[in-house]
Design an enzyme around this catalytic site. Structure first.
Site, PDB file in Angstrom:
ATOM      1  N   HIS A  35      51.149  38.625 -11.023  1.00  0.00           N
ATOM      2  CA  HIS A  35      52.533  38.325 -11.397  1.00  0.00           C
ATOM      3  C   HIS A  35      53.476  38.984 -10.394  1.00  0.00           C
ATOM      4  CE1 HIS A  35      56.039  37.620 -13.855  1.00  0.00           C
ATOM      5  NE2 HIS A  35      56.377  38.903 -13.703  1.00  0.00           N
TER       6      HIS A  35
ATOM      7  N   HIS B 282      39.713  17.016   6.197  1.00  0.00           N
ATOM      8  CA  HIS B 282      38.750  17.987   5.660  1.00  0.00           C
ATOM      9  C   HIS B 282      37.494  17.299   5.146  1.00  0.00           C
ATOM     10  CE1 HIS B 282      42.155  17.190   2.948  1.00  0.00           C
ATOM     11  NE2 HIS B 282      41.270  17.123   1.976  1.00  0.00           N
TER      12      HIS B 282
ATOM     13  N   TYR C 295      50.966   8.009   1.830  1.00  0.00           N
ATOM     14  CA  TYR C 295      51.025   9.346   2.425  1.00  0.00           C
ATOM     15  C   TYR C 295      52.025   9.404   3.582  1.00  0.00           C
ATOM     16  CZ  TYR C 295      46.635  11.056   0.261  1.00  0.00           C
ATOM     17  OH  TYR C 295      45.671  11.488  -0.593  1.00  0.00           O
ATOM     18  N   ILE C 296      51.816   8.499   4.552  1.00  0.00           N
ATOM     19  CA  ILE C 296      52.640   8.585   5.757  1.00  0.00           C
ATOM     20  C   ILE C 296      54.089   8.230   5.439  1.00  0.00           C
ATOM     21  CG2 ILE C 296      53.015   7.599   8.078  1.00  0.00           C
ATOM     22  CD1 ILE C 296      49.972   7.300   8.306  1.00  0.00           C
ATOM     23  N   GLY C 297      54.271   7.193   4.613  1.00  0.00           N
ATOM     24  CA  GLY C 297      55.629   6.772   4.254  1.00  0.00           C
ATOM     25  C   GLY C 297      56.430   7.926   3.673  1.00  0.00           C
TER      26      GLY C 297
ATOM     27  N   VAL D 120      57.244  -7.595   2.476  1.00  0.00           N
ATOM     28  CA  VAL D 120      57.786  -7.884   3.807  1.00  0.00           C
ATOM     29  C   VAL D 120      57.236  -9.233   4.260  1.00  0.00           C
ATOM     30  CG1 VAL D 120      57.791  -7.139   6.216  1.00  0.00           C
ATOM     31  CG2 VAL D 120      58.008  -5.451   4.398  1.00  0.00           C
TER      32      VAL D 120
HETATM   33  P1  FAD Z   1      39.619  10.600  14.053  1.00  0.00           P
HETATM   34  O1  FAD Z   1      40.386  11.822  13.869  1.00  0.00           O
HETATM   35  O2  FAD Z   1      40.332   9.297  14.055  1.00  0.00           O
HETATM   36  O3  FAD Z   1      38.825  10.778  15.422  1.00  0.00           O
HETATM   37  C1  FAD Z   1      38.094   9.757  15.998  1.00  0.00           C
HETATM   38  C2  FAD Z   1      38.120   9.934  17.489  1.00  0.00           C
HETATM   39  O4  FAD Z   1      37.228   9.001  18.057  1.00  0.00           O
HETATM   40  C3  FAD Z   1      39.476   9.665  18.122  1.00  0.00           C
HETATM   41  O5  FAD Z   1      39.875  10.768  18.898  1.00  0.00           O
HETATM   42  C4  FAD Z   1      39.262   8.437  18.985  1.00  0.00           C
HETATM   43  O6  FAD Z   1      39.983   8.496  20.212  1.00  0.00           O
HETATM   44  C5  FAD Z   1      37.776   8.502  19.261  1.00  0.00           C
HETATM   45  N1  FAD Z   1      37.131   7.212  19.505  1.00  0.00           N
HETATM   46  C6  FAD Z   1      37.265   6.060  18.809  1.00  0.00           C
HETATM   47  N2  FAD Z   1      36.452   5.115  19.300  1.00  0.00           N
HETATM   48  C7  FAD Z   1      35.791   5.690  20.329  1.00  0.00           C
HETATM   49  C8  FAD Z   1      34.792   5.238  21.211  1.00  0.00           C
HETATM   50  N3  FAD Z   1      34.278   4.013  21.130  1.00  0.00           N
HETATM   51  N4  FAD Z   1      34.359   6.092  22.168  1.00  0.00           N
HETATM   52  C9  FAD Z   1      34.857   7.356  22.274  1.00  0.00           C
HETATM   53  N5  FAD Z   1      35.781   7.839  21.445  1.00  0.00           N
HETATM   54  C10 FAD Z   1      36.232   7.011  20.477  1.00  0.00           C
HETATM   55  N6  FAD Z   1      44.405  14.112   6.879  1.00  0.00           N
HETATM   56  C11 FAD Z   1      44.451  15.288   6.226  1.00  0.00           C
HETATM   57  O7  FAD Z   1      43.426  15.722   5.692  1.00  0.00           O
HETATM   58  N7  FAD Z   1      45.599  16.026   6.142  1.00  0.00           N
HETATM   59  C12 FAD Z   1      46.755  15.599   6.696  1.00  0.00           C
HETATM   60  O8  FAD Z   1      47.781  16.286   6.608  1.00  0.00           O
HETATM   61  C13 FAD Z   1      46.751  14.351   7.388  1.00  0.00           C
HETATM   62  N8  FAD Z   1      47.878  13.898   7.958  1.00  0.00           N
HETATM   63  C14 FAD Z   1      47.842  12.720   8.658  1.00  0.00           C
HETATM   64  C15 FAD Z   1      49.025  12.263   9.222  1.00  0.00           C
HETATM   65  C16 FAD Z   1      49.033  11.080   9.914  1.00  0.00           C
HETATM   66  C17 FAD Z   1      50.333  10.593  10.546  1.00  0.00           C
HETATM   67  C18 FAD Z   1      47.829  10.340  10.081  1.00  0.00           C
HETATM   68  C19 FAD Z   1      47.817   9.065  10.874  1.00  0.00           C
HETATM   69  C20 FAD Z   1      46.652  10.781   9.509  1.00  0.00           C
HETATM   70  C21 FAD Z   1      46.650  11.972   8.781  1.00  0.00           C
HETATM   71  N9  FAD Z   1      45.490  12.453   8.170  1.00  0.00           N
HETATM   72  C22 FAD Z   1      45.534  13.630   7.464  1.00  0.00           C
HETATM   73  C23 FAD Z   1      44.215  11.725   8.238  1.00  0.00           C
HETATM   74  C24 FAD Z   1      43.301  12.349   9.308  1.00  0.00           C
HETATM   75  O9  FAD Z   1      43.966  12.326  10.547  1.00  0.00           O
HETATM   76  C25 FAD Z   1      41.993  11.592   9.400  1.00  0.00           C
HETATM   77  O10 FAD Z   1      41.398  11.480   8.124  1.00  0.00           O
HETATM   78  C26 FAD Z   1      41.024  12.309  10.314  1.00  0.00           C
HETATM   79  O11 FAD Z   1      41.569  12.440  11.601  1.00  0.00           O
HETATM   80  C27 FAD Z   1      39.692  11.566  10.390  1.00  0.00           C
HETATM   81  O12 FAD Z   1      38.829  12.239  11.245  1.00  0.00           O
HETATM   82  P2  FAD Z   1      37.692  11.459  12.045  1.00  0.00           P
HETATM   83  O13 FAD Z   1      37.009  12.485  12.874  1.00  0.00           O
HETATM   84  O14 FAD Z   1      36.896  10.644  11.107  1.00  0.00           O
HETATM   85  O15 FAD Z   1      38.469  10.431  12.977  1.00  0.00           O
HETATM   86  P1  NAI Z   2      48.322   4.761   2.304  1.00  0.00           P
HETATM   87  O1  NAI Z   2      47.089   4.037   1.917  1.00  0.00           O
HETATM   88  O2  NAI Z   2      48.479   6.166   1.892  1.00  0.00           O
HETATM   89  O3  NAI Z   2      49.605   3.975   1.748  1.00  0.00           O
HETATM   90  C1  NAI Z   2      49.868   2.668   2.109  1.00  0.00           C
HETATM   91  C2  NAI Z   2      50.925   2.117   1.186  1.00  0.00           C
HETATM   92  O4  NAI Z   2      51.358   0.884   1.721  1.00  0.00           O
HETATM   93  C3  NAI Z   2      50.415   1.853  -0.222  1.00  0.00           C
HETATM   94  O5  NAI Z   2      51.336   2.338  -1.155  1.00  0.00           O
HETATM   95  C4  NAI Z   2      50.310   0.327  -0.268  1.00  0.00           C
HETATM   96  O6  NAI Z   2      50.504  -0.206  -1.566  1.00  0.00           O
HETATM   97  C5  NAI Z   2      51.430  -0.062   0.673  1.00  0.00           C
HETATM   98  N1  NAI Z   2      51.309  -1.388   1.271  1.00  0.00           N
HETATM   99  C6  NAI Z   2      50.188  -2.019   1.680  1.00  0.00           C
HETATM  100  N2  NAI Z   2      50.497  -3.222   2.207  1.00  0.00           N
HETATM  101  C7  NAI Z   2      51.848  -3.344   2.142  1.00  0.00           C
HETATM  102  C8  NAI Z   2      52.771  -4.350   2.524  1.00  0.00           C
HETATM  103  N3  NAI Z   2      52.359  -5.478   3.097  1.00  0.00           N
HETATM  104  N4  NAI Z   2      54.089  -4.134   2.298  1.00  0.00           N
HETATM  105  C9  NAI Z   2      54.528  -2.992   1.703  1.00  0.00           C
HETATM  106  N5  NAI Z   2      53.689  -2.011   1.321  1.00  0.00           N
HETATM  107  C10 NAI Z   2      52.370  -2.175   1.534  1.00  0.00           C
HETATM  108  O7  NAI Z   2      48.418   4.583   3.897  1.00  0.00           O
HETATM  109  P2  NAI Z   2      49.236   5.363   5.003  1.00  0.00           P
HETATM  110  O8  NAI Z   2      50.450   5.983   4.439  1.00  0.00           O
HETATM  111  O9  NAI Z   2      49.346   4.396   6.115  1.00  0.00           O
HETATM  112  O10 NAI Z   2      48.243   6.512   5.422  1.00  0.00           O
HETATM  113  C11 NAI Z   2      46.926   6.188   5.861  1.00  0.00           C
HETATM  114  C12 NAI Z   2      45.962   7.246   5.436  1.00  0.00           C
HETATM  115  O11 NAI Z   2      46.081   8.376   6.286  1.00  0.00           O
HETATM  116  C13 NAI Z   2      46.192   7.792   4.035  1.00  0.00           C
HETATM  117  O12 NAI Z   2      45.618   6.970   3.053  1.00  0.00           O
HETATM  118  C14 NAI Z   2      45.504   9.118   4.117  1.00  0.00           C
HETATM  119  O13 NAI Z   2      44.125   8.934   3.943  1.00  0.00           O
HETATM  120  C15 NAI Z   2      45.767   9.549   5.557  1.00  0.00           C
HETATM  121  N6  NAI Z   2      46.930  10.462   5.586  1.00  0.00           N
HETATM  122  C16 NAI Z   2      46.807  11.668   4.944  1.00  0.00           C
HETATM  123  C17 NAI Z   2      47.853  12.545   4.912  1.00  0.00           C
HETATM  124  C18 NAI Z   2      47.678  13.825   4.173  1.00  0.00           C
HETATM  125  O14 NAI Z   2      46.549  14.169   3.856  1.00  0.00           O
HETATM  126  N7  NAI Z   2      48.741  14.556   3.875  1.00  0.00           N
HETATM  127  C19 NAI Z   2      49.126  12.270   5.565  1.00  0.00           C
HETATM  128  C20 NAI Z   2      49.143  10.968   6.230  1.00  0.00           C
HETATM  129  C21 NAI Z   2      48.071  10.124   6.235  1.00  0.00           C
END
Ligand code: FAD
Ligand code: NAI
Length: 468
Positions: free
Chosen positions: A447, A324, A186-188, A240
């Protein structure tokens, strides 16, 4: 020493935790939310979903202005990119939404505590603030929602400057000339798209033979081909093995089919998955089970841990790591505290990759159906044959519907195309209602809309699509 008693203490203020807090308060409970960040919204709002989508939007507009406006007869002088302004816009959006959650907390009379939470007894949470001072609160119920953090590669440790996680890749001060992205997930693909559009030479290193290994293969390769045309370079089966600084660059060592390779870059983004924040919470001592392989906290279908008054939700427990999903579980946990039986159906959680075209999915992939020996029919409809997509000049991709061979029930929907993120909502509703392909085929769609491609794909399941 106990400072205050609550009905519910929620640790973590991300989409799981803050939504649980609001729902619990709506149900009349006295709620505290402990979050170590100064701001609410968790990973999603601060360093995830929202900032990445803000940059995807900005970079998409830059690409449109640079390459596509002239197709519409719009002549602009060569657009320039002001990276600090783009990052500032993103930060402003994040701040505005964070302030919005704070207001919701006030409105719902939720007590917000800034600090690190630790469960020290089944009804007690210790909070350590940033000065190291400790306090305790008492709660009849605890919801753990501490989310996840980026997984790291031991052979390529992150230093926050040359080897970075997604958090830093959302804040680069300028466009890196050469960017290595480790992981084609996803992130890549999302962050790789952002920086490719802005002019970086992006090399994606993936250790498996394909991108998005868990997605429907055909849909993922369609997206991969589109991204390649946009300039992303994919290197599959590439492992890597290490990296070292050389001047202002990082040199990444890899192995591919027994050959040694090197990639030089200004930045390397490591995005190889995320790991649950389950360590250091003190929960194992209370009898709460943590899966040693995944780090996920074990919960039942009602999100209850082995300790009956402690729940866990979001990235911390099994299922897709998506905002979500965490939100749905936040609502469910809050309701189940009061004896509810709310469950979250993982089979109807949509996923979206917000590249262009986008890839959205719900339900099973073809690979999963084959593995489970479920006989299925396929209906596909390409956007090139959809009139709205033609007017937009966005004709790449298709809608693919998988339906049960005998019952015609929709088992999976995969959309690669423009605005696939918005289109998937309809598919989720149909899957949730256990509808058949025929139900969709017989439903009138406006449409000209992209959603007609969805209807036509449903018609194609029984080989009666009109426009192909
Ligand atoms: P988090 O959002 O990680 O929240 C946990 C919180 O707990 C954090 O604020 C942290 O500071 C706090 N915390 C941790 N430990 C403690 C502690 N001991 N005491 C107090 N506070 C603490 N998901 C989507 O659905 N759509 C997207 O477009 C999407 N894009 C993403 C893009 C990126 C770059 C990344 C990294 C993730 C993305 N995700 C996306 C995934 C999404 O962010 C997570 O699935 C979601 O935030 C999870 O929600 P959560 O409440 O479980 O945890
Ligand atoms: P990811 O699980 O989506 O992808 C990780 C990728 O890295 C996989 O293709 C895996 O095969 C590869 N990989 C693992 N080890 C490796 C290695 N040593 N060398 C090269 N490749 C390797 O994880 P990512 O992109 O870090 O995102 C984390 C999670 O955050 C996602 O799984 C998703 O749940 C959430 N996310 C959701 C988004 C969205 O909803 N649009 C956007 C970004 C993140």
């Amino acid at each position: 020493m106990v400072i205050e008693s609550f009905d519910v203490a929620i640790i973590g203020g991300g989409p799981g935790g803050y939504v649980a807090a609001i729902r619990a308060s709506q149900l009349g409970l006295k709620v505290a939310c402990i979050e170590k960040r100064e701001t609410l919204g968790g990973t999603c709002l601060n360093v995830g979903c929202i900032p990445s989508k803000a940059l995807l939007e900005s970079s998409e507009l830059f690409l449109q202005a640079s390459k596509h406006f002239e197709n519409h007869g719009i002549i602009v002088s060569k657009p320039q990119i002001d990276v600090p302004a783009m990052i500032a816009r993103k930060d402003k959006i994040v701040k505005g939404l964070g302030d919005g959650i704070s207001s919701l907390f006030k409105k719902n009379k939720i007590t917000r505590i800034v600090g690190l939470g630790n469960v020290i007894a089944t009804n007690r949470v210790e909070v350590t603030d940033k000065t190291g001072a400790k306090s305790e609160i008492e709660a009849k119920f605890i919801i753990i929602a501490t989310g996840s953090e980026p997984a790291s590669l031991p052979c390529l440790p992150m230093d926050g400057e040359f080897v970075v996680s997604s958090a830093e890749a959302l804040c680069f001060k300028s466009v890196p000339k050469d960017l290595v992205v480790v992981g084609a997930g996803y992130i890549g693909l999302e962050m790789g798209s952002v920086w490719t559009r802005l002019g970086s030479n992006v090399q994606v290193l993936e250790f498996l033979p394909k991108a998005l290994p868990l997605s429907d293969s055909e849909s993922a390769s369609l997206l991969q081909r589109s991204l390649e045309k946009q300039g992303l370079n994919f290197n599959f089966d590439t492992k890597v093995t290490g990296g070292k600084r050389k001047g202002n660059q990082i040199v990444i060592d890899c192995e591919k089919s027994g050959q040694k390779l090197q990639f030089k870059a200004d930045k390397a983004l490591v995005c190889v998955g995320r790991k649950p924040n389950s360590l250091g919470l003190g929960i194992e001592a209370l009898g709460i089970e943590v899966d040693p392989k995944t780090g996920q906290i074990k919960v039942d279908q009602y999100l209850r841990t082995a300790v009956p008054n402690i729940f866990a939700i979001g990235d911390l427990v099994a299922g897709p790591m998506l905002a979500h999903k965490a939100e749905e579980e936040g609502v469910a946990a809050a309701e189940n505290i009061l004896g509810g039986k709310t469950t979250v159906n993982h089979d109807t959680i949509p996923s979206v990759i917000y590249t262009w075209p986008e890839l959205s999915s719900v339900g099973k992939t073809e690979e999963q159906l084959k593995e489970a020996n479920i006989a299925y029919k396929i209906g596909k409809f390409p956007f090139i044959a959809n009139s709205r997509a033609r007017t937009m000049g966005e004709t790449e991709g298709m809608v693919k519907i998988l339906a049960h061979e005998k019952t015609d029930r929709i088992l999976g929907v995969h959309i690669v195309g423009p605005r696939a993120s918005d289109m998937i909502a309809e598919a989720v509703a149909w899957v949730e209602m256990q509808a058949s392909a025929e139900d969709i085929a017989k439903t009138c769609h406006a449409h000209p809309t992209l959603s007609e491609a969805f209807k036509e794909a449903a018609m194609a399941v029984d080989k009666k699509a009109i426009h192909i």
